[in-house]
Design a protein around this motif. Sequence first.
Motif, PDB file in Angstrom:
ATOM      1  N   PHE A 117       0.782  -1.240   0.000  1.00 30.49           N
ATOM      2  CA  PHE A 117       0.000   0.000   0.000  1.00 30.49           C
ATOM      3  C   PHE A 117       0.814   1.292   0.000  1.00 30.49           C
ATOM      4  CE2 PHE A 117      -2.465  -3.218   2.428  1.00 30.49           C
ATOM      5  CZ  PHE A 117      -3.490  -3.405   1.511  1.00 30.49           C
ATOM      6  N   SER A 118       2.127   1.237   0.119  1.00 35.23           N
ATOM      7  CA  SER A 118       2.909   2.479   0.148  1.00 35.23           C
ATOM      8  C   SER A 118       2.947   3.114  -1.242  1.00 35.23           C
ATOM      9  CB  SER A 118       4.334   2.198   0.624  1.00 35.23           C
ATOM     10  OG  SER A 118       5.001   1.333  -0.291  1.00 35.23           O
ATOM     11  N   ASP A 119       3.289   4.389  -1.268  1.00 27.92           N
ATOM     12  CA  ASP A 119       3.319   5.138  -2.527  1.00 27.92           C
ATOM     13  C   ASP A 119       4.446   4.615  -3.415  1.00 27.92           C
ATOM     14  OD1 ASP A 119       2.824   6.949  -4.474  1.00 27.92           O
ATOM     15  OD2 ASP A 119       3.638   8.683  -3.412  1.00 27.92           O
ATOM     16  N   ILE A 120       4.115   4.301  -4.671  1.00 24.23           N
ATOM     17  CA  ILE A 120       5.103   3.764  -5.604  1.00 24.23           C
ATOM     18  C   ILE A 120       5.449   4.758  -6.700  1.00 24.23           C
ATOM     19  CG2 ILE A 120       4.461   1.357  -5.192  1.00 24.23           C
ATOM     20  CD1 ILE A 120       2.726   1.491  -7.701  1.00 24.23           C
ATOM     21  N   SER A 121       5.019   6.005  -6.535  1.00 20.15           N
ATOM     22  CA  SER A 121       5.312   7.016  -7.552  1.00 20.15           C
ATOM     23  C   SER A 121       6.794   7.348  -7.549  1.00 20.15           C
ATOM     24  CB  SER A 121       4.498   8.282  -7.292  1.00 20.15           C
ATOM     25  OG  SER A 121       3.113   8.004  -7.309  1.00 20.15           O
ATOM     26  N   THR A 122       7.312   7.569  -8.744  1.00 21.49           N
ATOM     27  CA  THR A 122       8.706   7.979  -8.872  1.00 21.49           C
ATOM     28  C   THR A 122       8.834   9.461  -8.582  1.00 21.49           C
ATOM     29  OG1 THR A 122       8.455   8.435 -11.242  1.00 21.49           O
ATOM     30  CG2 THR A 122       9.076   6.177 -10.604  1.00 21.49           C
ATOM     31  N   ASN A 123      10.072   9.912  -8.504  1.00 18.88           N
ATOM     32  CA  ASN A 123      10.316  11.321  -8.235  1.00 18.88           C
ATOM     33  C   ASN A 123       9.717  12.197  -9.332  1.00 18.88           C
ATOM     34  OD1 ASN A 123      11.350  13.694  -7.136  1.00 18.88           O
ATOM     35  ND2 ASN A 123      13.253  13.520  -8.325  1.00 18.88           N
ATOM     36  N   GLY A 124       9.895  11.762 -10.594  1.00 20.35           N
ATOM     37  CA  GLY A 124       9.343  12.546 -11.702  1.00 20.35           C
ATOM     38  C   GLY A 124       7.833  12.625 -11.660  1.00 20.35           C
ATOM     39  N   GLN A 128       5.868  16.096 -11.048  1.00 13.09           N
ATOM     40  CA  GLN A 128       4.970  16.522 -12.120  1.00 13.09           C
ATOM     41  C   GLN A 128       3.568  16.793 -11.586  1.00 13.09           C
ATOM     42  OE1 GLN A 128       4.620  13.733 -15.322  1.00 13.09           O
ATOM     43  NE2 GLN A 128       3.354  15.081 -16.583  1.00 13.09           N
ATOM     44  N   GLU A 129       3.094  15.900 -10.720  1.00  9.44           N
ATOM     45  CA  GLU A 129       1.778  16.120 -10.113  1.00  9.44           C
ATOM     46  C   GLU A 129       1.785  17.361  -9.229  1.00  9.44           C
ATOM     47  OE1 GLU A 129      -1.528  13.698  -7.378  1.00  9.44           O
ATOM     48  OE2 GLU A 129       0.426  12.788  -7.856  1.00  9.44           O
ATOM     49  N   PHE A 130       2.897  17.605  -8.557  1.00 14.04           N
ATOM     50  CA  PHE A 130       2.989  18.774  -7.684  1.00 14.04           C
ATOM     51  C   PHE A 130       2.912  20.065  -8.491  1.00 14.04           C
ATOM     52  CE2 PHE A 130       5.772  22.028  -5.806  1.00 14.04           C
ATOM     53  CZ  PHE A 130       5.091  22.263  -4.626  1.00 14.04           C
ATOM     54  N   PHE A 131       3.699  20.160  -9.557  1.00 15.89           N
ATOM     55  CA  PHE A 131       3.730  21.397 -10.341  1.00 15.89           C
ATOM     56  C   PHE A 131       2.470  21.569 -11.186  1.00 15.89           C
ATOM     57  CE2 PHE A 131       8.408  20.920  -9.724  1.00 15.89           C
ATOM     58  CZ  PHE A 131       8.609  22.121  -9.069  1.00 15.89           C
ATOM     59  N   ASN A 132       1.752  20.491 -11.478  1.00 17.58           N
ATOM     60  CA  ASN A 132       0.513  20.599 -12.252  1.00 17.58           C
ATOM     61  C   ASN A 132      -0.709  20.814 -11.368  1.00 17.58           C
ATOM     62  OD1 ASN A 132       1.856  20.223 -14.677  1.00 17.58           O
ATOM     63  ND2 ASN A 132       1.526  18.006 -14.707  1.00 17.58           N
ATOM     64  N   SER A 133      -0.506  20.864 -10.071  1.00 18.97           N
ATOM     65  CA  SER A 133      -1.637  21.044  -9.158  1.00 18.97           C
ATOM     66  C   SER A 133      -2.165  22.466  -9.240  1.00 18.97           C
ATOM     67  CB  SER A 133      -1.228  20.730  -7.715  1.00 18.97           C
ATOM     68  OG  SER A 133      -0.810  19.385  -7.593  1.00 18.97           O
ATOM     69  N   PHE A 134      -3.494  22.597  -9.052  1.00 21.85           N
ATOM     70  CA  PHE A 134      -4.145  23.912  -9.002  1.00 21.85           C
ATOM     71  C   PHE A 134      -5.354  23.803  -8.091  1.00 21.85           C
ATOM     72  CE2 PHE A 134      -5.834  21.526 -12.533  1.00 21.85           C
ATOM     73  CZ  PHE A 134      -7.203  21.652 -12.398  1.00 21.85           C
ATOM     74  N   GLN A 135      -5.770  24.945  -7.590  1.00 22.21           N
ATOM     75  CA  GLN A 135      -6.893  24.968  -6.659  1.00 22.21           C
ATOM     76  C   GLN A 135      -8.191  24.647  -7.389  1.00 22.21           C
ATOM     77  OE1 GLN A 135      -7.549  28.721  -4.740  1.00 22.21           O
ATOM     78  NE2 GLN A 135      -8.881  27.861  -3.146  1.00 22.21           N
ATOM     79  N   LEU A 136      -8.940  23.712  -6.865  1.00 22.41           N
ATOM     80  CA  LEU A 136     -10.205  23.306  -7.465  1.00 22.41           C
ATOM     81  C   LEU A 136     -11.295  24.334  -7.155  1.00 22.41           C
ATOM     82  CD1 LEU A 136     -10.061  19.496  -6.594  1.00 22.41           C
ATOM     83  CD2 LEU A 136      -9.379  20.616  -8.727  1.00 22.41           C
ATOM     84  N   PRO A 137     -12.378  24.350  -7.945  1.00 23.76           N
ATOM     85  CA  PRO A 137     -13.418  25.375  -7.747  1.00 23.76           C
ATOM     86  C   PRO A 137     -14.014  25.386  -6.341  1.00 23.76           C
ATOM     87  CG  PRO A 137     -13.711  24.286  -9.866  1.00 23.76           C
ATOM     88  CD  PRO A 137     -12.630  23.541  -9.150  1.00 23.76           C
ATOM     89  N   ASN A 138     -14.284  24.223  -5.761  1.00 22.92           N
ATOM     90  CA  ASN A 138     -14.922  24.161  -4.434  1.00 22.92           C
ATOM     91  C   ASN A 138     -13.919  23.865  -3.327  1.00 22.92           C
ATOM     92  OD1 ASN A 138     -17.497  24.605  -5.538  1.00 22.92           O
ATOM     93  ND2 ASN A 138     -17.744  22.427  -5.994  1.00 22.92           N
ATOM     94  N   ASP A 157      10.141  12.329   1.889  1.00 19.78           N
ATOM     95  CA  ASP A 157      10.261  11.055   2.612  1.00 19.78           C
ATOM     96  C   ASP A 157      10.945   9.986   1.772  1.00 19.78           C
ATOM     97  OD1 ASP A 157       9.002  12.229   4.757  1.00 19.78           O
ATOM     98  OD2 ASP A 157       7.002  11.461   4.238  1.00 19.78           O
ATOM     99  N   ASN A 158      10.755  10.043   0.474  1.00 23.39           N
ATOM    100  CA  ASN A 158      11.397   9.070  -0.423  1.00 23.39           C
ATOM    101  C   ASN A 158      12.793   9.501  -0.878  1.00 23.39           C
ATOM    102  OD1 ASN A 158       9.116   7.436  -0.286  1.00 23.39           O
ATOM    103  ND2 ASN A 158       8.163   8.398  -2.072  1.00 23.39           N
ATOM    104  N   ASN A 159      13.306  10.551  -0.230  1.00 24.28           N
ATOM    105  CA  ASN A 159      14.655  11.049  -0.534  1.00 24.28           C
ATOM    106  C   ASN A 159      14.795  11.536  -1.971  1.00 24.28           C
ATOM    107  OD1 ASN A 159      15.585  10.421   2.108  1.00 24.28           O
ATOM    108  ND2 ASN A 159      15.894   8.278   1.484  1.00 24.28           N
ATOM    109  N   HIS A 160      13.689  12.012  -2.543  1.00 25.04           N
ATOM    110  CA  HIS A 160      13.739  12.587  -3.885  1.00 25.04           C
ATOM    111  C   HIS A 160      13.971  14.096  -3.852  1.00 25.04           C
ATOM    112  CE1 HIS A 160      12.599   8.733  -5.318  1.00 25.04           C
ATOM    113  NE2 HIS A 160      11.293   8.836  -5.029  1.00 25.04           N
ATOM    114  N   LEU A 161      13.826  14.688  -2.683  1.00 30.42           N
ATOM    115  CA  LEU A 161      13.933  16.145  -2.575  1.00 30.42           C
ATOM    116  C   LEU A 161      14.515  16.506  -1.222  1.00 30.42           C
ATOM    117  CD1 LEU A 161      13.068  18.838  -4.047  1.00 30.42           C
ATOM    118  CD2 LEU A 161      10.998  18.759  -2.636  1.00 30.42           C
ATOM    119  N   ARG A 162      15.327  17.549  -1.208  1.00 32.27           N
ATOM    120  CA  ARG A 162      15.899  18.022   0.052  1.00 32.27           C
ATOM    121  C   ARG A 162      14.845  18.815   0.829  1.00 32.27           C
ATOM    122  NH1 ARG A 162      19.056  21.753  -0.295  1.00 32.27           N
ATOM    123  NH2 ARG A 162      18.812  22.288  -2.507  1.00 32.27           N
ATOM    124  N   LYS A 163      14.875  18.677   2.132  1.00 27.10           N
ATOM    125  CA  LYS A 163      13.895  19.348   2.979  1.00 27.10           C
ATOM    126  C   LYS A 163      14.040  20.869   2.924  1.00 27.10           C
ATOM    127  CE  LYS A 163      11.898  19.057   7.608  1.00 27.10           C
ATOM    128  NZ  LYS A 163      11.989  18.421   8.954  1.00 27.10           N
TER     129      LYS A 163
END
Length: 323
Positions: A117-124, A128-138, A157-163
Motif C-alpha cells: 500500500f505504500s506510494d510507488i510514484s517515482t520522483n518525476g 509533475q503532479e505537484f507542479f501541475n496542481s491547481f486549486q479546485l473550484p470548491n 520522505d522518499n529522498n527525492h527532494l531536500r527538505k
Amino acid sequence: MADKAVEGAEGGENVDTEDIMIKKLLASVRGHFQIVSSEVIPKIPPFSGDEQPQKGDVTYLEWRFEIKCLQGDPGVSSGHLLQAMRRSLRGTARKMLIPLGERATTSEILDKLDALFSDISTNGMIMQEFFNSFQLPNENVTSFGCRIESLLQTAIDNNHLRKEAKNDLLRHTFWTSLGSEKLKSQTRHKYDTIQNYDQLLREIRQVENEINISSRVTCKSGESNVLRERKVHSHTISADTDETEKRLFALERKLDAKVSEIETRMDDKFSKILERLELNAEGNSSFRGNYGTGRGNGRQFGNNRGQQRHTGNRNTKQNESKD
C-alpha cells in the motif's frame, strides 16, 4: 508546664506521621494509575486498503504516520503497539496478516503493508503532479495547501527532494496556482514580502475569509432585492390580474347581450320565413282548385260546339235531299 510541652511534642509527632502516611498513600495511588495507564492499548485510526474505502478509513500514509509516532513514544511497548496495529487493520489489509502467521512482529507487518500500500510514484511523477496542481473550484485555501504539501512531503520522505527546498517550492506553487484571480490580486504584495510559506498561507486565509464574508453580504442584499422585486412584481401582477378579470367580465356581458340580440333577430327572421312559406302554400292550393273548375267549363263549351256542328250538318243534308 512540662506536661504541656510533652503533649505538644507528641501532637507534632502525630501530625508528621499523618503527613507521611498521606504522602505514601498518594504515591501508591499515582503508581497504580501509572501502571494502569501504561497497560492501555493505544487506538489507531482504521485502515482497510480496499478499493472502495470503508466508513472511517484513513489513507495508508496517515495510518503509517500514526505508527511512526507510536514507535517513538517511550510509554508504548512493542507488545501494545503490535496489538494496536492488529486492531486497526480491516478488510484487505487484515487478510494480509494471515500469511504472516500469528507470531508476526511489528517490523514484518509493516514491511508487508509497505509493499502492498505504500506510494510507488517515482520522483518525476510526484514532482509533475505537484507542479501541475491547481486549486479546485470548491476547494478552500487550507485544503489546497495541505494537498500540495502532502505531495511534496512524499518526495522528501522518499529522498527525492531536500527538505531545505520545501518552503520555496510550496510558497511559489501555492500562490501561483490559486484559482481566484481576485484573491491573487489582493495578496500579491503579501507574496512578494512574506518569505515563509506557513505565514503566507495564514495571511491568504484571512483575505479569503474577508472575500467570502463580503460575498455573503452581497448575496444576501441581492437576495433581499430580488425578493423585494418579486413582491412588487407579484403585486403588480395581481393588480393587472384583477383589472384583466374585470375587463373579461365586461366583455362576457357584452358578448352575452350580443348573442341574445342575434338570437332574437334570427328567431324573428325565421318566423317571417315560416309565415311566407305558409302563405305560399295556401296560394298554391287555391290556384289548383280554380284551374280544375275552368277545365270543366271548357269541356262543356266544347260539347255544346260539337252538338251545334252535328245539328248543322244534319240540316244541310235534309235540304240537299229535298232539292
